[in-house]
Design an enzyme around this catalytic site. Sequence first.
Site, PDB file in Angstrom:
ATOM      1  N   ASP A  80       0.997  -8.769   6.585  1.00  0.00           N
ATOM      2  CA  ASP A  80       1.938  -7.744   6.139  1.00  0.00           C
ATOM      3  C   ASP A  80       2.559  -8.115   4.796  1.00  0.00           C
ATOM      4  OD1 ASP A  80       3.721  -5.652   5.997  1.00  0.00           O
ATOM      5  OD2 ASP A  80       5.142  -6.527   7.416  1.00  0.00           O
ATOM      6  N   ASP A 260       2.453  -1.966   0.897  1.00  0.00           N
ATOM      7  CA  ASP A 260       2.731  -2.481   2.238  1.00  0.00           C
ATOM      8  C   ASP A 260       1.518  -2.316   3.148  1.00  0.00           C
ATOM      9  OD1 ASP A 260       3.843  -3.359   4.569  1.00  0.00           O
ATOM     10  OD2 ASP A 260       5.400  -1.839   4.693  1.00  0.00           O
TER      11      ASP A 260
END
Length: 368
Positions: A80, A260
Site C-alpha cells: 500500500d 494509492d
Amino acid sequence: MLRVLFFLLACQSLILATRKILKVPLYSRRNFNGSDVFLAGNSAKGSETLQLLLQSHNNMEYYGTISMGNPRQNFSVIFDTGSSNTWLPSVNCPKSNSACQNHRKYNSSRSSSYIPDGRNFTLRYGSGRVVGYLSKDTMHVAGAELPSLTFGESLFLQHFAFSSVKFDGLVGLGLGVLSWSNTTPFLELLCTKRLVEKCVFSVYIRRDPREIVFGGFDETKFEGKLHYVPVSQWRTWSLEIAKTTVASKQIGGRSNAILDTGTSLVLVPQQTYHNLLNTLSARQQNGYFVVTCRSGSLPNINILIGDTVFPLTPSNYLMEIILDRKPVCVLAIAPINRGFWVLGDIFLRLYYTVFDATEKRIGLAKAK
C-alpha cells in the site's frame, strides 16, 4: 532446450541478485462480496448525506506474498503506497472477531527472531479499522531478509471491510510521515539496510505477470519514456494535477493527488465530481449516478500532470452493474470530501508508475 532455459533463468536471477533488485509477483483475485462505500455531501440536496454504493472496479484486489519470523510464517499482503505501517493478524485475536479468524495469523511464540514492543495502535482506513499492538521480527520478501521490522499484530479487524478479502495483512510503502513514532517503516528500512540497489520501486498491474520491483523498474513493461514529476507534498507519494478536462471543458483545476495502490477507484474532490456528472449528463437511479453504456459516445477524462496528459478512456472509467434487472453503467470514480485526488488502481492499471524515494519524484508511462 530445458537446460538452456534453466541456465538463462539462473543467469537472470544472478544478475538481479547482484544488482539488488527484488521482484515481487502480484496476484489478483475477484472479491465477490466486497464493495466500497463512499459518503459524500449531495450538492443537489444541501447538507444531506448521499450514500453511494460503488463496487471496486471489477472487484479486483492485488496482493503479494511475504514471510515473517524464523522459521517463516507466510502471508498474503497488500503493498500500500497510501500508508507507511505494516500489520498482520495476530494469533491472539479473539475468536469472536471472524474477520481475523478467517485469515492466516502471526504467532510470535513460534519465531526465534521475535522482539516484543507492546505499544498499542489503531489504524483507520477508508474501508475500516484495525486495532492491536506492535512487535518486531524479520520479514522475508523476494529472497531478502529485513530484520527487526516493527509491525502491528492485529487483534481486531473491522468485519465488513476485511472478512471477505483474500489478503491477510498490509505492507505500507509510504515515505514515513504516517508511520508509528520511533519506528522505521518498511521502505526506509529496506533502503538503509542496502538490500536494494536504489531506493526506488515500481508498480505494474495491467496484466500478468503483475509485479512490484524494488530497487529499479522494468523497461519492458511500459511504452516510450517515463515522465517524472516531483513529489508535491513532503514525504507522501503525491503529485500535482495541473488541470482536468473532459472534451473541451475544464472540470477541475490545480490539485494534489495521492497515488494509492490500496484504493480501487479514482477519488476526486466533490466539486470536480459534480462537474464531471454534469459534463457526462449522468442521471440518478437508486442511489447511483448512471451514464450511457455506449462508451464510444463518451469523451476521455484528460488529467494534465506536468506537461503530459494522462487520459482515462470510457472503457477505463465505466463499470457495468445490474439495476432493476437491467444492465446500466456507473462511474469507477467517486467523490471525497477533501481537496485532493486519490489515484487508485483504475489509474495505476493504465500507467506504469515509478516511486523514487531518493529524488522524491514519481515517474509515469503508459503501461504495456
